[in-house]
Design a protein around this motif. Structure first.
Motif, PDB file in Angstrom:
ATOM      1  N   ALA A   1      -9.647   2.074  -0.459  1.00 52.68           N
ATOM      2  CA  ALA A   1      -8.229   2.652  -0.486  1.00 52.68           C
ATOM      3  C   ALA A   1      -7.816   2.829  -2.207  1.00 52.68           C
ATOM      4  CB  ALA A   1      -7.061   1.204  -0.118  1.00 52.68           C
ATOM      5  N   ARG A   2      -7.182   3.431  -2.301  1.00 54.25           N
ATOM      6  CA  ARG A   2      -6.795   4.720  -3.685  1.00 54.25           C
ATOM      7  C   ARG A   2      -5.936   4.621  -3.855  1.00 54.25           C
ATOM      8  NH1 ARG A   2      -8.798   8.177  -7.479  1.00 54.25           N
ATOM      9  NH2 ARG A   2      -7.313  10.709  -7.803  1.00 54.25           N
ATOM     10  N   GLN A   3      -5.367   4.000  -6.124  1.00 56.78           N
ATOM     11  CA  GLN A   3      -3.875   3.913  -5.984  1.00 56.78           C
ATOM     12  C   GLN A   3      -3.713   4.939  -7.013  1.00 56.78           C
ATOM     13  OE1 GLN A   3      -3.372   0.098  -8.550  1.00 56.78           O
ATOM     14  NE2 GLN A   3      -5.603  -0.209  -7.679  1.00 56.78           N
TER      15      GLN A   3
ATOM     16  N   TYR B   1      -0.438   4.036  -1.869  1.00 58.29           N
ATOM     17  CA  TYR B   1      -1.945   4.479  -1.476  1.00 58.29           C
ATOM     18  C   TYR B   1      -2.322   5.348  -0.942  1.00 58.29           C
ATOM     19  CZ  TYR B   1      -3.249  -0.398  -4.457  1.00 58.29           C
ATOM     20  OH  TYR B   1      -3.627  -1.137  -5.310  1.00 58.29           O
TER      21      TYR B   1
ATOM     22  N   PHE C   1       0.938  -1.316   0.236  1.00 58.81           N
ATOM     23  CA  PHE C   1       0.249   0.010   0.062  1.00 58.81           C
ATOM     24  C   PHE C   1       0.397   1.345   0.409  1.00 58.81           C
ATOM     25  CE2 PHE C   1      -3.902  -1.724   0.297  1.00 58.81           C
ATOM     26  CZ  PHE C   1      -4.040  -2.751   1.328  1.00 58.81           C
TER      27      PHE C   1
END
Length: 122
Positions: free
Chosen positions: A96-98, A30, A27
């Protein structure tokens, strides 16, 4: 991959700390976030934090009362909620976001936890 916990029933003015445990991927690039959805309402942004740098942003409705933080070693994100109000009652989701760019729309987030209920009584 995202497991939220820590919800419950609390009186107005009380506090809760939500926990989101992440697993299954790296992560480091992220953003992690918290959203909430009250009955009959759309899911709304609460707070976000960049996993590596730790830069955080909070929605206006919770700023000064809620604080997002993370423990990189434990792959855990927290939402400390103080001075809770009845209008904070909702199911809270971690996400969660990339990307480390700010994104307030739920559609812009890639992964979601299962949600944890927070109920604030007056």
């Amino acid at each position: 991959q995202l497991q939220a916990s820590g919800g419950g029933l609390v009186q107005s003015g009380g506090s809760l700390r939500l926990t989101c445990t992440a697993s299954g991927r790296d992560f480091s690039r992220y953003s992690m976030g918290w959203f909430r959805q009250a009955p009959g309402k759309e899911r709304e942004f609460v707070a976000t934090i960049a996993w590596s740098a730790g830069a955080a942003y909070h929605a206006g409705a919770v700023k000064g009362r809620f604080t997002i933080s993370r423990d990189k070693a434990k792959k855990t994100v927290f939402l400390q909620m103080n001075n809770l109000k009845p209008e904070d009652t909702a199911v809270y989701y971690c996400a969660a976001r990339q990307s480390i760019l700010l994104e307030f729309a739920p559609a812009g987030w890639d992964y979601w936890g299962q949600g944890t209920q927070v109920t604030v009584s007056s």
